[in-house]
Design an enzyme around this catalytic site. Structure first.
Site, PDB file in Angstrom:
ATOM      1  N   ASP A  15      39.262  45.938  34.709  1.00  0.00           N
ATOM      2  CA  ASP A  15      39.943  45.767  35.987  1.00  0.00           C
ATOM      3  C   ASP A  15      41.250  46.566  35.986  1.00  0.00           C
ATOM      4  O   ASP A  15      42.175  46.226  35.245  1.00  0.00           O
ATOM      5  CB  ASP A  15      40.222  44.269  36.176  1.00  0.00           C
ATOM      6  CG  ASP A  15      40.481  43.908  37.615  1.00  0.00           C
ATOM      7  OD1 ASP A  15      40.882  44.797  38.389  1.00  0.00           O
ATOM      8  OD2 ASP A  15      40.293  42.738  37.964  1.00  0.00           O
ATOM      9  N   ASP A  16      41.311  47.622  36.755  1.00  0.00           N
ATOM     10  CA  ASP A  16      42.537  48.451  36.851  1.00  0.00           C
ATOM     11  C   ASP A  16      42.842  49.223  35.565  1.00  0.00           C
ATOM     12  O   ASP A  16      44.014  49.455  35.247  1.00  0.00           O
ATOM     13  CB  ASP A  16      43.774  47.607  37.205  1.00  0.00           C
ATOM     14  CG  ASP A  16      43.789  47.120  38.642  1.00  0.00           C
ATOM     15  OD1 ASP A  16      42.766  47.266  39.326  1.00  0.00           O
ATOM     16  OD2 ASP A  16      44.829  46.600  39.071  1.00  0.00           O
ATOM     17  N   CYS A  53      38.987  46.899  44.046  1.00  0.00           N
ATOM     18  CA  CYS A  53      38.114  46.071  43.231  1.00  0.00           C
ATOM     19  C   CYS A  53      36.816  45.594  43.879  1.00  0.00           C
ATOM     20  O   CYS A  53      35.720  45.895  43.420  1.00  0.00           O
ATOM     21  CB  CYS A  53      38.963  44.879  42.813  1.00  0.00           C
ATOM     22  SG  CYS A  53      38.093  43.592  42.027  1.00  0.00           S
ATOM     23  N   LYS A 108      35.077  37.922  35.960  1.00  0.00           N
ATOM     24  CA  LYS A 108      35.630  37.853  37.321  1.00  0.00           C
ATOM     25  C   LYS A 108      34.577  38.222  38.352  1.00  0.00           C
ATOM     26  O   LYS A 108      34.075  39.337  38.357  1.00  0.00           O
ATOM     27  CB  LYS A 108      36.812  38.808  37.401  1.00  0.00           C
ATOM     28  CG  LYS A 108      37.303  39.097  38.801  1.00  0.00           C
ATOM     29  CD  LYS A 108      38.496  40.004  38.767  1.00  0.00           C
ATOM     30  CE  LYS A 108      38.504  40.904  39.983  1.00  0.00           C
ATOM     31  NZ  LYS A 108      39.748  41.669  40.086  1.00  0.00           N
ATOM     32  N   HIS A 110      34.688  37.727  42.191  1.00  0.00           N
ATOM     33  CA  HIS A 110      35.421  38.424  43.257  1.00  0.00           C
ATOM     34  C   HIS A 110      34.520  38.942  44.375  1.00  0.00           C
ATOM     35  O   HIS A 110      34.854  39.926  45.050  1.00  0.00           O
ATOM     36  CB  HIS A 110      36.248  39.583  42.673  1.00  0.00           C
ATOM     37  CG  HIS A 110      37.601  39.699  43.326  1.00  0.00           C
ATOM     38  ND1 HIS A 110      38.456  40.740  43.100  1.00  0.00           N
ATOM     39  CD2 HIS A 110      38.222  38.890  44.215  1.00  0.00           C
ATOM     40  CE1 HIS A 110      39.553  40.565  43.805  1.00  0.00           C
ATOM     41  NE2 HIS A 110      39.433  39.449  44.485  1.00  0.00           N
ATOM     42  N   HIS A 193      44.329  43.940  34.620  1.00  0.00           N
ATOM     43  CA  HIS A 193      44.999  43.686  35.904  1.00  0.00           C
ATOM     44  C   HIS A 193      46.209  42.755  35.724  1.00  0.00           C
ATOM     45  O   HIS A 193      46.177  41.859  34.892  1.00  0.00           O
ATOM     46  CB  HIS A 193      43.980  43.029  36.837  1.00  0.00           C
ATOM     47  CG  HIS A 193      44.365  42.984  38.275  1.00  0.00           C
ATOM     48  ND1 HIS A 193      45.419  42.235  38.745  1.00  0.00           N
ATOM     49  CD2 HIS A 193      43.836  43.601  39.350  1.00  0.00           C
ATOM     50  CE1 HIS A 193      45.506  42.386  40.054  1.00  0.00           C
ATOM     51  NE2 HIS A 193      44.551  43.217  40.443  1.00  0.00           N
ATOM     52  N   ASP A 268      36.932  49.372  37.439  1.00  0.00           N
ATOM     53  CA  ASP A 268      36.577  49.146  38.848  1.00  0.00           C
ATOM     54  C   ASP A 268      37.334  50.054  39.808  1.00  0.00           C
ATOM     55  O   ASP A 268      36.930  50.248  40.949  1.00  0.00           O
ATOM     56  CB  ASP A 268      36.786  47.676  39.230  1.00  0.00           C
ATOM     57  CG  ASP A 268      38.240  47.240  39.185  1.00  0.00           C
ATOM     58  OD1 ASP A 268      39.087  47.929  38.550  1.00  0.00           O
ATOM     59  OD2 ASP A 268      38.557  46.197  39.787  1.00  0.00           O
ATOM     60  N   LYS A 286      45.313  53.604  41.908  1.00  0.00           N
ATOM     61  CA  LYS A 286      44.601  52.543  42.628  1.00  0.00           C
ATOM     62  C   LYS A 286      45.064  52.489  44.092  1.00  0.00           C
ATOM     63  O   LYS A 286      46.224  52.756  44.372  1.00  0.00           O
ATOM     64  CB  LYS A 286      44.895  51.207  41.949  1.00  0.00           C
ATOM     65  CG  LYS A 286      44.208  50.020  42.602  1.00  0.00           C
ATOM     66  CD  LYS A 286      44.560  48.720  41.913  1.00  0.00           C
ATOM     67  CE  LYS A 286      43.859  47.558  42.606  1.00  0.00           C
ATOM     68  NZ  LYS A 286      44.214  46.255  42.005  1.00  0.00           N
TER      69      LYS A 286
HETATM   70  O1  LIG Z   1      48.780  42.010  42.177  1.00  0.00           O
HETATM   71  N1  LIG Z   1      48.961  40.973  41.568  1.00  0.00           N
HETATM   72  O2  LIG Z   1      48.144  40.066  41.644  1.00  0.00           O
HETATM   73  C1  LIG Z   1      50.112  40.792  40.787  1.00  0.00           C
HETATM   74  C2  LIG Z   1      51.128  41.710  40.880  1.00  0.00           C
HETATM   75  C3  LIG Z   1      52.265  41.559  40.093  1.00  0.00           C
HETATM   76  C4  LIG Z   1      52.359  40.520  39.223  1.00  0.00           C
HETATM   77  O3  LIG Z   1      53.461  40.384  38.443  1.00  0.00           O
HETATM   78  S1  LIG Z   1      53.664  41.198  37.119  1.00  0.00           S
HETATM   79  O4  LIG Z   1      55.121  41.191  36.909  1.00  0.00           O
HETATM   80  O5  LIG Z   1      52.984  40.505  36.045  1.00  0.00           O
HETATM   81  O6  LIG Z   1      53.183  42.550  37.253  1.00  0.00           O
HETATM   82  C5  LIG Z   1      51.351  39.585  39.151  1.00  0.00           C
HETATM   83  C6  LIG Z   1      50.209  39.720  39.923  1.00  0.00           C
END
Ligand SMILES: O=[N+]([O-])c1ccc(OS(=O)(=O)O)cc1
Length: 439
Positions: A15-16, A53, A108, A110, A193, A268, A286
């Site tokens: 993922d990512d 995704c 996951k 989704h 991700h 993805d 992305k």
């Molecule tokens: O896109 N998200 O779901 C997301 C983005 C930032 C995030 O905080 S971070 O500081 O962990 O990147 C958590 C989830």
């Protein structure tokens, strides 16, 4: 007899994971198991996916462009209630007909979580372990304040880091194989991700020292697992993913199954740079249809059939996975599904024939061929200019016009219903207790 030869199938989705997030692309991130897999299998150097995704997963499950059936433009938000329509045949449903008795979805989903009809167990999988939503907390398994960790339709209180728990389950599934009927293991990890959360030893391996200042925690996510920088934390998450994939590969090896198991690993979508990913030298990331958003790390290995150590630069895509797997399983009853947009890549993977000359629709007003990319009216020669620096539409008006026509034909396939934006419906939404599905 066909069932005896049919390979076990393991499809692993990251993922990512960005272009420059794997060691075999020259990244400083350590991915020794993926690097070895690339050496043992066929490295797909031109493997395309959607820029986000849910559409990639929908196309993987159906072999069809997801904009045909309304799964385009946005990821599946927690407050949505749609899923893959019933008239779209899914990968495990089609493999069931070919003698694949055990079909696990581990990770996951989704692709719809509000109705039973959209659940993995309703779409052909015989077991499900993992989560419905994206971006769950790696340690608490919460999303929107509710526990999104499940076995089948029931919530699971298993404790641990998600990447490890998913590998545990995948290994259990492989170890339960009787070696007779082939199996399908679909293993879509949530890693790497965001939220950026890694285990302490993984952070230490990337230089984190006790007492160092950690990233502030964000929003609904807990404090656990934060490293000093986004990139270091992300790197630790990728190496944990690599270790988890290694455990799955080891399990196949130990059971004597590796030779006749087709393993396909890909991301993805491209890396999200603000959240630790990196796609250099490709342009974009992305959410975009620049190469960095849609050309991703991808490896396929089937020792019994594919000569290893090859890098294919031929066009390949997420919608090709299902047609290729059905061909590998020697089951291709075209009456059992709507026409695929993808093609069977086995002739290319076995080295018997070149991949067909064609275009791949990327969404967002972009299309790619073996040589060209048309994006928002700009034309790039990907052979000479893989990083999309120079628009040469004026020099090749005929190529640009042809691709423009092809793009219009793809866009005309879109289902007509209006797709809500990601945030639409968010206000006032309260997640059901433990993300239980009632209907
Ligand atoms: O896109 N998200 O779901 C997301 C983005 C930032 C995030 O905080 S971070 O500081 O962990 O990147 C958590 C989830």
């Amino acid at each position: 007899a066909a069932a005896e030869e049919a390979p076990n199938i393991v499809v692993i989705v990251a993922d990512d994971l960005g272009w420059n997030d794997v060691g075999y692309h020259g990244s400083p991130i350590r991915t020794p198991r993926l690097d070895a897999l690339a050496r043992e299998g066929v490295e797909l150097d031109r493997f395309y996916v959607c820029p986000i995704c849910t559409p990639t997963r929908a196309g993987l499950m159906t072999g069809r462009y997801p904009h045909r059936f309304g799964m385009r433009n946005t990821v599946m938000a927690p407050w949505r209630d749609y899923g893959i329509p019933a008239d779209e045949a899914c990968l495990p449903e089609l493999l069931a007909a070919a003698g694949y008795e055990r079909r696990a979805c581990v990770g996951k989903w989704h692709l719809g979580h509000a109705r039973r009809a959209h659940h993995p167990l309703s779409r052909g999988f015989t077991s499900f372990y993992g989560h419905y939503n994206g971006a769950i907390d790696y340690f608490t398994h919460l999303r929107e304040g509710e526990l999104d960790w499940h076995r089948g339709f029931e919530s699971s209180r298993d404790e641990g880091y998600t990447t490890t728990l998913l590998a545990d389950e995948a290994v259990r599934f492989i170890e339960a194989s009787d070696g007779a009927a082939p199996f399908l293991l679909y293993l879509p990890f949530n890693a790497p991700h965001a939220p950026l959360q890694a285990e302490p030893d993984a952070l230490e391996a990337y230089g984190f020292e006790e007492g160092q200042k950690r990233l502030p925690h964000r929003g609904e996510y807990g404090r656990r697992g934060r490293g000093a920088t986004k990139r270091a934390t992300f790197s630790a998450m990728v190496t944990a993913l690599d270790t988890a994939i290694g455990r799955v590969l080891d399990s196949l090896e130990e059971r004597g199954l590796a030779d006749n198991t087709l393993v396909w690993v890909f991301s993805d979508n491209g890396g999200e740079v603000q959240l630790g990913g990196n796609n250099k030298p490709l342009r974009g990331a992305k959410h975009t249809v620049w190469e960095g958003g849609v050309r991703v790390p991808a490896i396929v290995r089937w020792p019994a059939k594919f000569e290893g150590g090859r890098r294919s630069t031929e066009l390949a895509a997420y919608v090709d996975v299902l047609p290729t797997l059905l061909a590998a399983a020697k089951t291709d009853d075209s009456t059992s599904h709507q026409p695929f947009d993808g093609v069977d890549l086995l002739p290319m993977l076995t080295g018997q024939a070149a991949a067909p000359d064609r275009t791949i629709y990327l969404g967002q007003n972009a299309i790619v061929s073996q040589e060209w990319k048309l994006k928002d009216g700009k034309l790039f020669d990907l052979t000479d200019d893989p990083n999309e620096t120079t628009n040469i539409a004026d020099e090749h008006p005929k190529v640009a016009a042809e691709l423009c026509e092809a793009l219009k034909r793809y866009e005309a396939l879109a289902s007509k219903e209006r797709m809500p934006g990601y945030a639409e419906g968010r206000e006032g939404f309260v997640a059901p207790k433990d993300w239980a599905i009632e209907r």
